[in-house]
Design a protein around this motif. Sequence first.
Motif, PDB file in Angstrom:
ATOM      1  N   PHE A  37       5.813  -5.144 -10.364  1.00 16.86           N
ATOM      2  CA  PHE A  37       6.880  -5.452  -9.413  1.00 16.86           C
ATOM      3  C   PHE A  37       8.163  -5.825 -10.148  1.00 16.86           C
ATOM      4  N   THR A 222       6.665 -10.849   1.349  1.00 17.34           N
ATOM      5  CA  THR A 222       6.062  -9.962   0.357  1.00 17.34           C
ATOM      6  C   THR A 222       5.314  -8.818   1.024  1.00 17.34           C
ATOM      7  N   VAL A 281       3.518  -4.531  -4.722  1.00 24.17           N
ATOM      8  CA  VAL A 281       3.869  -5.512  -3.687  1.00 24.17           C
ATOM      9  C   VAL A 281       2.616  -6.057  -3.022  1.00 24.17           C
TER      10      VAL A 281
END
Length: 298
Positions: A37, A222, A281
Amino acid sequence: MARFRLLADEHQARSPLRQLWREFARQHSAVAGLALFSAFFVLAIIAPLLTPHAPYLQNDNLLLLPPSWSELGLVQYPFGTDDLGRDMFSRFLVGTRYTFGIAVITVLGALIAGLLLGTLAGMSRGVKSSVFNHILDLALTIPSLLLAIIIVAILGPGLLNTIWAIMLALLPQFVHGVRNAIAEQLNQDYVIAYRLDGANNLQVFRRIILPNIWERLTVTATMALSTAILDIAALGFLGLGAQAPTAEWGAIIADSLDLIYVAPIGVALPGLLIFLAVLSVNLVGDGLRTAVKKRREN
């Protein structure tokens, strides 16, 4: 000296952020997802500085150039060129800004707006709160991509309208999450005691509610980020989002779909990038959810 170390360890254990990071770091998949990420996040910021060629520069002499590992490929073009002679590697890098970077922006915008509206919904009572909650429940029954398509159909295609559409499509779940979190906190004894001490709604929200719901907001944001990435790519693929010649991953797949047998990397690699972005993610989101649960249990 031993007593001092014991007190330091106890103080460190009481820190919510350190304890949350400690539980998160114990999950190897979550740490790997965080590293991936972070790589996408950095690329979204510095992508124009890393492109070896202009992503929109057309070269008629290098049409459909194969990747560099092919016999006919060139080292200057690692992933070859498309049917207009544009460097695929540069377009993939710039596409990180559009697909991943814009997804981060839309989630942050939806989070801020959802926090404001969710606070009004959670701390209000009576008919106003009931009507707002029913409208919100109705919006949650519509999938985010379908809602984004409807909004884009009203506003018109384009990257800017895509940002607004996805932001509005993600807004109901943020409002719903904030409303439920606030309603749960308002029933706690320490909130009631703080109100009896003379605190108003603003003081209760700023000093009691917000510090206790930020973890849930982080997890919700998120998980919503993966939805935003998929929605941006899907709208670009359908021709409703980023328009040519914008180097967005979904739009690149749509442009390269007719040439999949001639230049399959134009479809395979953007799809792989979308998969890795969503995977990173989701790994971070699952790791945060597990870490929050374990921290509360401890």
